[in-house]
Scaffold this motif. Sequence first.
Motif, PDB file in Angstrom:
ATOM      1  N   LYS A   1      -3.207  11.888  -1.837  1.00 29.52           N
ATOM      2  CA  LYS A   1      -3.388  11.537  -0.177  1.00 29.52           C
ATOM      3  C   LYS A   1      -4.650  13.050   0.365  1.00 29.52           C
ATOM      4  O   LYS A   1      -4.743  14.066  -0.262  1.00 29.52           O
ATOM      5  CB  LYS A   1      -2.306  11.976   0.365  1.00 29.52           C
ATOM      6  CG  LYS A   1      -1.608  10.975   0.489  1.00 29.52           C
ATOM      7  CD  LYS A   1      -1.657   9.491   1.276  1.00 29.52           C
ATOM      8  CE  LYS A   1      -2.125   9.488   2.605  1.00 29.52           C
ATOM      9  NZ  LYS A   1      -2.606   8.382   1.915  1.00 29.52           N
TER      10      LYS A   1
ATOM     11  N   ARG B   1       0.999  -1.236   0.373  1.00 29.39           N
ATOM     12  CA  ARG B   1      -0.271   0.278  -0.128  1.00 29.39           C
ATOM     13  C   ARG B   1       0.959   1.513   0.055  1.00 29.39           C
ATOM     14  O   ARG B   1       1.953   0.949   0.152  1.00 29.39           O
ATOM     15  CB  ARG B   1      -0.778  -0.071   1.239  1.00 29.39           C
ATOM     16  CG  ARG B   1      -0.019  -0.067   2.492  1.00 29.39           C
ATOM     17  CD  ARG B   1      -1.009   1.273   3.496  1.00 29.39           C
ATOM     18  NE  ARG B   1      -0.645   2.108   3.364  1.00 29.39           N
ATOM     19  CZ  ARG B   1      -1.815   3.367   3.762  1.00 29.39           C
ATOM     20  NH1 ARG B   1      -3.303   3.352   4.051  1.00 29.39           N
ATOM     21  NH2 ARG B   1      -1.912   4.928   3.017  1.00 29.39           N
TER      22      ARG B   1
ATOM     23  N   GLY C   1     -11.378   5.764   0.225  1.00 29.31           N
ATOM     24  CA  GLY C   1     -10.622   5.992   1.770  1.00 29.31           C
ATOM     25  C   GLY C   1     -12.346   6.809   1.884  1.00 29.31           C
ATOM     26  O   GLY C   1     -13.271   6.658   1.885  1.00 29.31           O
ATOM     27  N   ALA C   2     -11.864   6.540   3.881  1.00 36.85           N
ATOM     28  CA  ALA C   2     -12.809   7.224   4.319  1.00 36.85           C
ATOM     29  C   ALA C   2     -13.965   7.748   4.059  1.00 36.85           C
ATOM     30  O   ALA C   2     -15.035   8.491   4.332  1.00 36.85           O
ATOM     31  CB  ALA C   2     -12.246   7.288   5.469  1.00 36.85           C
ATOM     32  N   ARG C   3     -13.160   8.658   3.630  1.00 35.62           N
ATOM     33  CA  ARG C   3     -13.773  10.109   2.869  1.00 35.62           C
ATOM     34  C   ARG C   3     -14.566  10.427   2.067  1.00 35.62           C
ATOM     35  O   ARG C   3     -15.669  11.805   1.942  1.00 35.62           O
ATOM     36  CB  ARG C   3     -12.454  11.085   3.293  1.00 35.62           C
ATOM     37  CG  ARG C   3     -12.347  11.883   4.725  1.00 35.62           C
ATOM     38  CD  ARG C   3     -10.737  12.467   4.927  1.00 35.62           C
ATOM     39  NE  ARG C   3     -10.009  12.600   6.268  1.00 35.62           N
ATOM     40  CZ  ARG C   3      -9.070  11.726   6.636  1.00 35.62           C
ATOM     41  NH1 ARG C   3      -9.383  10.143   5.833  1.00 35.62           N
ATOM     42  NH2 ARG C   3      -8.444  11.681   7.583  1.00 35.62           N
TER      43      ARG C   3
ATOM     44  N   LYS D   1     -13.008   1.568   2.803  1.00 32.96           N
ATOM     45  CA  LYS D   1     -13.002   1.915   3.728  1.00 32.96           C
ATOM     46  C   LYS D   1     -14.107   2.634   4.629  1.00 32.96           C
ATOM     47  O   LYS D   1     -14.503   3.498   4.015  1.00 32.96           O
ATOM     48  CB  LYS D   1     -11.884   2.857   4.387  1.00 32.96           C
ATOM     49  CG  LYS D   1     -10.467   2.080   3.393  1.00 32.96           C
ATOM     50  CD  LYS D   1      -9.047   3.221   3.872  1.00 32.96           C
ATOM     51  CE  LYS D   1      -8.435   2.319   5.250  1.00 32.96           C
ATOM     52  NZ  LYS D   1      -6.759   2.978   5.409  1.00 32.96           N
TER      53      LYS D   1
ATOM     54  N   GLN E   1      -8.053   1.963  -3.918  1.00 33.76           N
ATOM     55  CA  GLN E   1      -8.697   2.068  -2.352  1.00 33.76           C
ATOM     56  C   GLN E   1     -10.067   3.539  -2.494  1.00 33.76           C
ATOM     57  O   GLN E   1      -9.804   4.238  -3.229  1.00 33.76           O
ATOM     58  CB  GLN E   1      -7.388   2.450  -1.607  1.00 33.76           C
ATOM     59  CG  GLN E   1      -8.094   3.262  -0.096  1.00 33.76           C
ATOM     60  CD  GLN E   1      -7.056   2.754   0.604  1.00 33.76           C
ATOM     61  OE1 GLN E   1      -5.563   1.996   0.904  1.00 33.76           O
ATOM     62  NE2 GLN E   1      -6.656   3.865   1.835  1.00 33.76           N
TER      63      GLN E   1
ATOM     64  N   HIS F   1      -5.476   3.685  10.538  1.00 28.52           N
ATOM     65  CA  HIS F   1      -5.895   4.534  11.410  1.00 28.52           C
ATOM     66  C   HIS F   1      -6.744   4.009  12.209  1.00 28.52           C
ATOM     67  O   HIS F   1      -7.736   5.329  12.942  1.00 28.52           O
ATOM     68  CB  HIS F   1      -6.722   4.757   9.822  1.00 28.52           C
ATOM     69  CG  HIS F   1      -5.455   5.339   8.916  1.00 28.52           C
ATOM     70  ND1 HIS F   1      -4.949   4.738   8.461  1.00 28.52           N
ATOM     71  CD2 HIS F   1      -5.298   6.441   8.442  1.00 28.52           C
ATOM     72  CE1 HIS F   1      -4.218   5.080   7.153  1.00 28.52           C
ATOM     73  NE2 HIS F   1      -4.185   6.572   7.409  1.00 28.52           N
TER      74      HIS F   1
ATOM     75  N   GLU G   1       0.246   0.746   8.195  1.00 30.07           N
ATOM     76  CA  GLU G   1       1.430   1.298   8.076  1.00 30.07           C
ATOM     77  C   GLU G   1       3.005   0.925   8.059  1.00 30.07           C
ATOM     78  O   GLU G   1       2.715   0.768   9.751  1.00 30.07           O
ATOM     79  CB  GLU G   1       0.929   3.384   7.936  1.00 30.07           C
ATOM     80  CG  GLU G   1       0.231   3.195   7.260  1.00 30.07           C
ATOM     81  CD  GLU G   1      -1.171   4.706   7.101  1.00 30.07           C
ATOM     82  OE1 GLU G   1      -1.719   5.060   5.921  1.00 30.07           O
ATOM     83  OE2 GLU G   1      -0.588   5.578   7.986  1.00 30.07           O
TER      84      GLU G   1
ATOM     85  N   ARG H   1     -11.365   0.687   9.810  1.00 29.70           N
ATOM     86  CA  ARG H   1     -10.884   1.324  10.371  1.00 29.70           C
ATOM     87  C   ARG H   1     -10.771   2.598  10.986  1.00 29.70           C
ATOM     88  O   ARG H   1     -10.339   3.302  11.137  1.00 29.70           O
ATOM     89  CB  ARG H   1     -10.612   2.313   8.788  1.00 29.70           C
ATOM     90  CG  ARG H   1     -11.031   2.994   8.374  1.00 29.70           C
ATOM     91  CD  ARG H   1     -12.142   4.478   9.028  1.00 29.70           C
ATOM     92  NE  ARG H   1     -10.482   5.416   8.823  1.00 29.70           N
ATOM     93  CZ  ARG H   1     -10.562   6.505   9.278  1.00 29.70           C
ATOM     94  NH1 ARG H   1     -11.859   6.746  10.226  1.00 29.70           N
ATOM     95  NH2 ARG H   1      -9.686   7.251   8.887  1.00 29.70           N
TER      96      ARG H   1
HETATM   97  C1  PEP Z   1      -4.691   5.816   4.090  1.00 30.98           C
HETATM   98  O1  PEP Z   1      -5.585   4.820   4.120  1.00 30.98           O
HETATM   99  O2  PEP Z   1      -4.241   6.388   4.321  1.00 30.98           O
HETATM  100  C2  PEP Z   1      -6.584   6.788   4.747  1.00 30.98           C
HETATM  101  C3  PEP Z   1      -5.700   7.856   4.338  1.00 30.98           C
HETATM  102  O3  PEP Z   1      -7.166   6.101   5.492  1.00 30.98           O
HETATM  103  P1  PEP Z   1      -8.798   6.801   5.741  1.00 30.98           P
HETATM  104  O4  PEP Z   1      -9.356   7.465   4.404  1.00 30.98           O
HETATM  105  O5  PEP Z   1      -8.986   5.261   6.276  1.00 30.98           O
HETATM  106  O6  PEP Z   1      -8.740   7.745   6.369  1.00 30.98           O
END
Ligand code: PEP
Length: 337
Positions: A131, A126, A184-186, A207, A182, A272, A298, A237
Amino acid sequence: MLIVMDAAATPEEVRRVVETVRRLGFEAHPIPGAQRTAIGVTGNRGTVEPAAIENLPGVLEVIPVTAPYKLVSREAKRENTVVSIRGVPVGGNKLAVIAGPCAVESETQAIEIARLVKDAGATLYRGGAFKPRTSPYSFQGLGPEGLKILSKVRSETGLPIVTEVLDPESVDLVAEHADCLQVGARNMQNFTLLKRLGRLRKPILLKRGMAATIEELLLSAEYMLAEGNYEVVLCERGVRTFVNHTRNTLDLSAIPYVQRISHLPILVDPSHGTGKRQKVLPLSRAAIAAGADGLVVEVHNHPEAALSDGPQALLPSMFAELMDQVRRLAPVLGRTA
Ligand code: PEP
Ligand code: MN
């Protein structure tokens, strides 16, 4: 609604049912299982009059699906889904460990960490090129340059690549380099993105949003299955609570709950989930013990200088210890690592 075909139903009979459903103005999603094929019906507001379907040859039964999610449910598919990320199975008997830095920072950093995690036993890599940062002034990732580095990591180490996609516009670019995209959570409820990824034929790691219920998580996965992408892996997460001893509260009860109602694999991200490296090992053990299909972790070789999420990154020696513990725990739970 779910149409369950007889175990002896022929492909022709399945095709005929699919055509009938479509003729009635609905969407039909054939889901082949080990024993029999089920056909999920979507696009119907209320219940579909079953008479037109239940008398067709090969149909065993027609079941109204009461849950708001259909294709992700165990009612639609009894067997666990195993998603193959460039040949690495996620969701089967073997535990999957996805490891690497939060962000790709340079070619040297990305490749060095990839070698370390591979030597310790990780089977997937990963690293974020794009980001999602809380502050616009924080490091946003290397972007396209980061994706090229990830491709290089794969060619140098053979590890399949999992990396985040932030918006529908960059799906094609990210998919050129990633083996699994992926969300992400957001972005868990970025429905435009989810629909676009549903039309992609590549695995997705979805996530859980930091304030999302499991029903909302499953409905987000449903968006992609409804568009035809069945290769979805879920990831717990952590969710936001009132406590401050941990970055998020890792909800391990999500694992057995998801597994009871859905056939999709579920991983746990203790990095996370906790935000602190000292907590990653114990919660990794707990996640595996609770039945997770694997971990997302991570790792950084110089976490003090990391451009994002340094405090939660495991040092390479800690990751080796984690892998050792996972290997020892797996057989107790009837799994392999
Ligand atoms: C990530 O996996 O680096 C990340 C930003 O995760 P999350 O979306 O779960 O905060
Ligand atoms: Mn991170």
